[in-house]
Write a protein that holds these residues in place. Sequence first.
Motif, PDB file in Angstrom:
ATOM      1  N   ARG A  70       0.838  -1.196   0.000  1.00 55.78           N
ATOM      2  CA  ARG A  70       0.000   0.000   0.000  1.00 55.78           C
ATOM      3  C   ARG A  70       0.878   1.252   0.000  1.00 55.78           C
ATOM      4  O   ARG A  70       0.584   2.237  -0.681  1.00 55.78           O
ATOM      5  CB  ARG A  70      -0.916  -0.011   1.220  1.00 55.78           C
ATOM      6  CG  ARG A  70      -2.085   0.968   1.110  1.00 55.78           C
ATOM      7  CD  ARG A  70      -2.979   0.898   2.335  1.00 55.78           C
ATOM      8  NE  ARG A  70      -3.402  -0.470   2.593  1.00 55.78           N
ATOM      9  CZ  ARG A  70      -3.253  -1.096   3.759  1.00 55.78           C
ATOM     10  NH1 ARG A  70      -2.658  -0.466   4.761  1.00 55.78           N
ATOM     11  NH2 ARG A  70      -3.682  -2.328   3.908  1.00 55.78           N
ATOM     12  N   GLY A  71       1.967   1.215   0.744  1.00 56.03           N
ATOM     13  CA  GLY A  71       2.908   2.336   0.713  1.00 56.03           C
ATOM     14  C   GLY A  71       3.589   2.480  -0.634  1.00 56.03           C
ATOM     15  O   GLY A  71       3.823   3.601  -1.108  1.00 56.03           O
ATOM     16  N   PHE A  74       1.387   4.204  -2.931  1.00 54.78           N
ATOM     17  CA  PHE A  74       1.417   5.641  -2.638  1.00 54.78           C
ATOM     18  C   PHE A  74       2.608   6.301  -3.325  1.00 54.78           C
ATOM     19  O   PHE A  74       2.503   7.432  -3.823  1.00 54.78           O
ATOM     20  CB  PHE A  74       1.455   5.848  -1.127  1.00 54.78           C
ATOM     21  CG  PHE A  74       1.041   7.217  -0.690  1.00 54.78           C
ATOM     22  CD1 PHE A  74       0.026   7.899  -1.353  1.00 54.78           C
ATOM     23  CD2 PHE A  74       1.643   7.824   0.387  1.00 54.78           C
ATOM     24  CE1 PHE A  74      -0.370   9.155  -0.946  1.00 54.78           C
ATOM     25  CE2 PHE A  74       1.267   9.084   0.800  1.00 54.78           C
ATOM     26  CZ  PHE A  74       0.250   9.749   0.136  1.00 54.78           C
ATOM     27  N   ASN A  75       3.744   5.607  -3.360  1.00 53.87           N
ATOM     28  CA  ASN A  75       4.903   6.114  -4.111  1.00 53.87           C
ATOM     29  C   ASN A  75       4.559   6.291  -5.590  1.00 53.87           C
ATOM     30  O   ASN A  75       4.912   7.301  -6.214  1.00 53.87           O
ATOM     31  CB  ASN A  75       6.086   5.158  -3.966  1.00 53.87           C
ATOM     32  CG  ASN A  75       6.783   5.278  -2.631  1.00 53.87           C
ATOM     33  OD1 ASN A  75       6.404   4.600  -1.694  1.00 53.87           O
ATOM     34  ND2 ASN A  75       7.774   6.132  -2.534  1.00 53.87           N
ATOM     35  N   LEU A  77       1.599   6.725  -6.889  1.00 47.30           N
ATOM     36  CA  LEU A  77       0.643   7.825  -7.030  1.00 47.30           C
ATOM     37  C   LEU A  77       1.359   9.175  -7.002  1.00 47.30           C
ATOM     38  O   LEU A  77       1.072  10.062  -7.830  1.00 47.30           O
ATOM     39  CB  LEU A  77      -0.394   7.746  -5.903  1.00 47.30           C
ATOM     40  CG  LEU A  77      -1.416   8.889  -5.853  1.00 47.30           C
ATOM     41  CD1 LEU A  77      -2.265   8.906  -7.112  1.00 47.30           C
ATOM     42  CD2 LEU A  77      -2.285   8.776  -4.604  1.00 47.30           C
ATOM     43  N   TRP A 147       1.827  14.930   1.570  1.00 49.07           N
ATOM     44  CA  TRP A 147       2.068  14.234   0.313  1.00 49.07           C
ATOM     45  C   TRP A 147       1.782  15.142  -0.883  1.00 49.07           C
ATOM     46  O   TRP A 147       2.413  14.993  -1.937  1.00 49.07           O
ATOM     47  CB  TRP A 147       1.246  12.961   0.246  1.00 49.07           C
ATOM     48  CG  TRP A 147      -0.223  13.145   0.104  1.00 49.07           C
ATOM     49  CD1 TRP A 147      -1.138  13.279   1.102  1.00 49.07           C
ATOM     50  CD2 TRP A 147      -0.955  13.213  -1.120  1.00 49.07           C
ATOM     51  NE1 TRP A 147      -2.395  13.430   0.586  1.00 49.07           N
ATOM     52  CE2 TRP A 147      -2.325  13.388  -0.778  1.00 49.07           C
ATOM     53  CE3 TRP A 147      -0.607  13.131  -2.464  1.00 49.07           C
ATOM     54  CZ2 TRP A 147      -3.316  13.489  -1.742  1.00 49.07           C
ATOM     55  CZ3 TRP A 147      -1.598  13.224  -3.424  1.00 49.07           C
ATOM     56  CH2 TRP A 147      -2.932  13.406  -3.071  1.00 49.07           C
ATOM     57  N   GLU A 229       5.133   6.844   2.964  1.00 49.23           N
ATOM     58  CA  GLU A 229       5.278   6.018   1.769  1.00 49.23           C
ATOM     59  C   GLU A 229       5.981   4.723   2.151  1.00 49.23           C
ATOM     60  O   GLU A 229       6.095   4.409   3.334  1.00 49.23           O
ATOM     61  CB  GLU A 229       6.002   6.789   0.660  1.00 49.23           C
ATOM     62  CG  GLU A 229       7.244   7.547   1.094  1.00 49.23           C
ATOM     63  CD  GLU A 229       8.415   6.638   1.281  1.00 49.23           C
ATOM     64  OE1 GLU A 229       8.756   5.926   0.327  1.00 49.23           O
ATOM     65  OE2 GLU A 229       9.002   6.642   2.365  1.00 49.23           O
TER      66      GLU A 229
END
Length: 280
Positions: A70-71, A74-75, A77, A147, A229
Amino acid sequence: MKTAEPVHRLAVLLPYRLAPTRMSVRISPLSAAILCFCAVMAASTAWAQTAPTMLSPLQVIVKWSPLLLRGFAFNILISLLAMLLGTVAGLGLGLALLSQYRLLATASWFVTQFFRNAPWLVLLFFVMFLVPFQITIFNTTVPLPDWIKATVGFALPVMANVAEVVRGAVRSVPSTQWEAAESLSFTRRQTMWLIMLPQCIKRMLPPWMNIYALVAMATVLASIVGVSEMLTLTAQVHAAEGGRPELFAPLYGFALLCFFLYCYPINLWTARLERRFRVR
């Protein structure tokens, strides 16, 4: 009169001397990365066997992999949004570099060189700590989470690099294209948007993909400024498991493997596009 008897020639098979051959084994970078990760996992597992009550490194990674992935998402994204903002701003900045107005071209050149040659981490700190955490627009408070500010911080160097790519691509088009468009009474804006930029797409695509790969790998810098992240979550997982030394290499090796598996195909695709378009 005697007839000559036919002469039977025997074929003599001489031993064939084989030349010594050299066997070369080629290992792809993907296989090498997987082998290195497996070696690290094996060494860490052997070390962890001294404490049988604790989970092995592989079990720890399987346990925490949903959170870590999931992290990593996020990276991705952050990298996609930074690339989108940087590409849009870089296209405008690159066209400004080609402007006939000397003042605009000079100011654009200064902005491009400044953000292109500034360290990414310094720009990230600059945006993170100088941009407020919230803004008020018409009595409406709009929060700016970390973020989003990190995305803007990564978009600044992307903007400068994309601007240089646009400028170089337009300059690489033969000047006869400008002359032909001028003879057909095209304006400069029409020539740029209808003739030059469509020809520049295949020239800009490979370097643009290289820039994106750099952005995707650079998003781990956001962990320094507190963005949750993958690297930040990896450190939290390591602390949650008691900070065991044998988990350090497997956890960070898993993060390294995720980024490699994401960025290496981009590298292969870029090289394929360069060969296909014959970009020099």
